[in-house]
Design an enzyme around this catalytic site. Structure first.
Site, mmCIF file in Angstrom:
data_model
loop_
_atom_site.group_PDB
_atom_site.id
_atom_site.type_symbol
_atom_site.label_atom_id
_atom_site.label_comp_id
_atom_site.label_asym_id
_atom_site.label_seq_id
_atom_site.Cartn_x
_atom_site.Cartn_y
_atom_site.Cartn_z
ATOM 1 N N SER A 81 0.814 -1.214 0.000
ATOM 2 C CA SER A 81 0.000 0.000 0.000
ATOM 3 C C SER A 81 0.845 1.261 0.000
ATOM 4 O O SER A 81 0.312 2.352 -0.178
ATOM 5 C CB SER A 81 -0.903 0.024 1.244
ATOM 6 O OG SER A 81 -0.106 0.065 2.421
ATOM 7 N N HIS B 288 -3.384 -3.698 -5.127
ATOM 8 C CA HIS B 288 -3.616 -3.265 -3.754
ATOM 9 C C HIS B 288 -5.066 -3.512 -3.366
ATOM 10 O O HIS B 288 -5.961 -2.741 -3.705
ATOM 11 C CB HIS B 288 -3.262 -1.782 -3.597
ATOM 12 C CG HIS B 288 -3.477 -1.280 -2.204
ATOM 13 N ND1 HIS B 288 -3.797 0.030 -1.920
ATOM 14 C CD2 HIS B 288 -3.419 -1.911 -1.003
ATOM 15 C CE1 HIS B 288 -3.935 0.172 -0.623
ATOM 16 N NE2 HIS B 288 -3.714 -0.979 -0.038
ATOM 17 N N GLU C 76 -6.563 -1.288 -6.347
ATOM 18 C CA GLU C 76 -5.738 -0.346 -7.092
ATOM 19 C C GLU C 76 -4.735 -1.147 -7.923
ATOM 20 O O GLU C 76 -3.938 -1.922 -7.372
ATOM 21 C CB GLU C 76 -5.009 0.593 -6.129
ATOM 22 C CG GLU C 76 -5.928 1.599 -5.467
ATOM 23 C CD GLU C 76 -5.217 2.499 -4.478
ATOM 24 O OE1 GLU C 76 -5.514 3.713 -4.463
ATOM 25 O OE2 GLU C 76 -4.380 2.000 -3.713
ATOM 26 N N ASN D 228 -4.494 6.237 -0.400
ATOM 27 C CA ASN D 228 -3.686 6.684 0.730
ATOM 28 C C ASN D 228 -3.087 8.069 0.506
ATOM 29 O O ASN D 228 -2.894 8.828 1.456
ATOM 30 C CB ASN D 228 -2.580 5.677 1.026
ATOM 31 C CG ASN D 228 -3.112 4.432 1.711
ATOM 32 O OD1 ASN D 228 -4.266 4.384 2.122
ATOM 33 N ND2 ASN D 228 -2.290 3.409 1.815
#
Length: 608
Positions: free
Chosen positions: A442, A463, A475, A513
């Site tokens: 991540s 991800h 992702e 993130n």
């Protein structure tokens, strides 16, 4: 300039006497506030110089109350009473008898100051004057008033009848009795008020607009498509709307105004409006109200998005390469994420090899999957036959040698680069030629894992989000070395396991993130600066932004140590001072207060 003497607390009314309220500005927000007040038994004077705005406000109130009767929330008699309490006028002098005036005109300081100056000569000395601004200085408006002690901010959220949050904003000049009166009124209206000081954006928008600005900058840099950015934040964070769609709803011009005010105070580059906001606003592409912003809409004011030149041609964004066949999948790891990913693939009909550092750990991971599948059966989400088939598809192993024949190998081990690189060296040796090698990192560079192999073109990021069986987002992270057919393979696999893939490049934080953690960090800074409490900030984001969890709830769940590590990665990658981890976060981690897992983070938890 108004007087600067100590406020006379006796001149400000109590909530019980705020029976007549003037609402100046009958746009969407003003009309919504008027509806809330009339439904709560207040006499409302709606004031607007635009006759068409007055007509729209009346029609909206009639429609809303008729709908309430149909849904048996009010009687027809109550509806007629509410309508009779709503009067309109085109001149501020109609506010002469008001106990409270709420100004909700466009975010233009000179316009607001002009209105407040006029009201000074019209209303009684004890009338409270409230501005609905979310970007401009309440203190400036108060200081320019003849009676600054009675001036405050009252920030409703759109749509006002539905949204529960109201921010009651005081300046250093505001009388506490005025704050108390408006706070009590907000509670009587069925709202959840929080009292905050005067700074641009206050709590909710102060956090929200920084995040929206970063999303606009991400789109402007062509890192990801508008559709993928919005889908990532909806599916990865559970948000009701993606950031670019929300900017279109708020108004691109409004967002730029708020951000300009925030940047003027903070000088934080994260608040400096992304150039694309100015470009769109200057072109008149201000969002839904104009029929076009980041997206194109069916008509001005419509919520229906229609295809335009930027709309992806199909569900396969790659479209240029055929994928490789995938029948069997290897999952490396024995933790929660590895078990969840193995469950996802097994339920989708893939043969799965689950490899851990020992046979015992692999067997325990499979037992965890069996328990998860059992809960799905108990809840009626899965048949017993499907559970048995999924379990039968999983082969536990204590060695990566079992990956010799898999078509796709997915690594889900500890988030440490050296550990992942060593694992990829092993996969390079064990896996057959043409196998796709994926990392679930991540925050680490995917290319660093790829360069640990002799076939970096076969390496890609996948991800998944925790818990993998429930979360729909993946992702898909391409490096500059990833082959087109590898990318196409992973997108096709995502479709088969019923996940939504979003494409992004190999940079720190990817989409989710990179947008989520600066927002969390800024929330910590608000507490660090004693602007608001964790409870008020969490309430503001859940009630005002529709977030499923407040930032401090989320930080304690994720783990403060994990959050700090991601913040450090983002800061190192982008070298933006605004991304530097909040010292308070660092102090809590140093003290061992890591969140729920240690029993204490921003809050304390019962030990299990």
């Amino acid at each position: 300039m108004g007087p600067q003497s100590t406020p006379d607390l006796s001149t400000v009314r109590s909530a019980l006497s705020l029976s007549t309220v003037a609402v100046v500005g009958l746009g969407t927000m003003g009309t919504g506030i008027a509806q809330v007040l009339t439904r709560a038994g207040r006499t409302v004077i709606g004031i607007d110089t635009d006759e068409s705005a007055i007509r729209r406000a009346r029609a909206a109130l009639e429609t809303a109350t008729a709908r309430a009767v149909q849904r048996e929330r009010i009687t027809e008699r109550e509806r007629q009473d509410a309508l009779s309490r709503f009067r309109t006028a085109g001149d501020l002098r109609a506010a002469a008898d008001a106990d409270l005036v709420i100004e909700v005109v466009p975010e233009d300081y000179d316009l607001k100051r002009e209105i407040f100056a006029a009201l000074d000569g019209i209303v009684r000395p004890d009338t409270i004057l409230a501005t609905g601004t979310n970007a401009l200085s309440v203190t400036r408006l108060a200081a320019d008033s003849q009676r600054p002690e009675r001036v405050l901010g009252v920030h409703f959220f759109n749509p006002a009848p539905a949204m529960k949050l109201v921010e009651v904003v005081s300046s250093v000049l505001t009388a506490p009795t005025a704050v108390a009166a408006v706070t009590d009124l907000a509670r009587e209206l069925g709202k959840d008020p929080i009292a905050v000081g005067d700074r641009p954006g206050f709590v909710a928008d102060g956090l929200l607009f920084g995040y929206l600005n970063q999303a606009a900058a991400m789109y402007e840099s062509r890192y990801a498509t508008r559709e993928d950015i919005d889908a990532a934040m909806r599916l990865g964070c559970g948000l009701p709307m993606g950031p670019l769609a929300l900017l279109d709803l708020i108004g691109v011009d409004t967002a730029r105004t708020v951000l300009e005010a925030m940047y003027a105070e903070s000088r934080d580059r994260l608040h400096a409006p992304a150039p694309i906001l100015g470009q769109l606003a200057d072109a008149g592409l201000t969002g839904r109200k104009a029929g076009r912003g980041f997206y194109t809409y069916e008509a001005p004011g419509s919520a229906t998005v229609v295809p335009d030149d930027l709309t992806p041609a199909g569900t396969d964004a790659d479209g240029r390469a055929a994928g490789r066949p995938v029948r069997s999948v290897g999952v490396a790891g024995s933790g929660t994420m590895a078990s969840g990913i193995a469950e996802v693939f097994a339920k989708a009909g893939f043969a799965v090899v689950l490899a851990a550092r020992s046979q015992e750990k692999a067997e325990r991971a499979k037992a965890r999957i069996a328990a998860s599948l059992g809960r799905s059966v108990d809840k009626g989400r899965l048949t017993a036959e499907a559970r048995d088939a999924a379990l039968a598809a999983i082969t536990p192993s204590g060695s990566l040698d079992a990956f010799a024949d898999v078509d796709l190998a997915v690594e889900a081990v500890a988030e440490e680069l050296a550990v992942k690189q060593q694992l990829f060296r092993t996969l390079d040796t064990v896996c057959k030629p043409g196998a796709v090698l994926a990392t679930t990192t991540s925050s680490l560079p995917v290319v660093a894992c790829a360069r640990a192999t002799s076939r970096p073109q076969d390496v890609i990021g996948m991800h998944f989000f925790n818990p993998a069986p429930a979360m729909k987002l993946v992702e898909v992270v391409r490096t500059v070395l990833t082959a087109d057919d590898v990318h196409a393979t992973v997108r096709a696999v995502c479709a088969k396991v019923r996940k939504h893939p979003v494409d992004c490049g190999d940079r720190a934080g990817f989409i989710v993130n990179a947008l989520l953690f600066p927002y969390l960090n800024n929330a910590v800074k608000m507490v660090q600066e004693h602007y608001a409490s964790p409870d008020d900030i969490d309430a503001a984001m859940k009630l005002g932004g529709g977030y499923p969890m407040g930032p401090f709830e989320l930080l304690d769940v994720v783990g403060l140590d994990v959050s700090l590590a991601i913040e450090k990665v983002l800061h190192a990658a982008f070298r933006d001072p605004g991304l530097a981890p909040a010292p308070l976060l660092e102090h809590l981690v140093a003290a061992g207060c890591l969140g729920r897992k240690t029993g204490r983070g921003f809050r304390e938890y019962a030990r299990r």
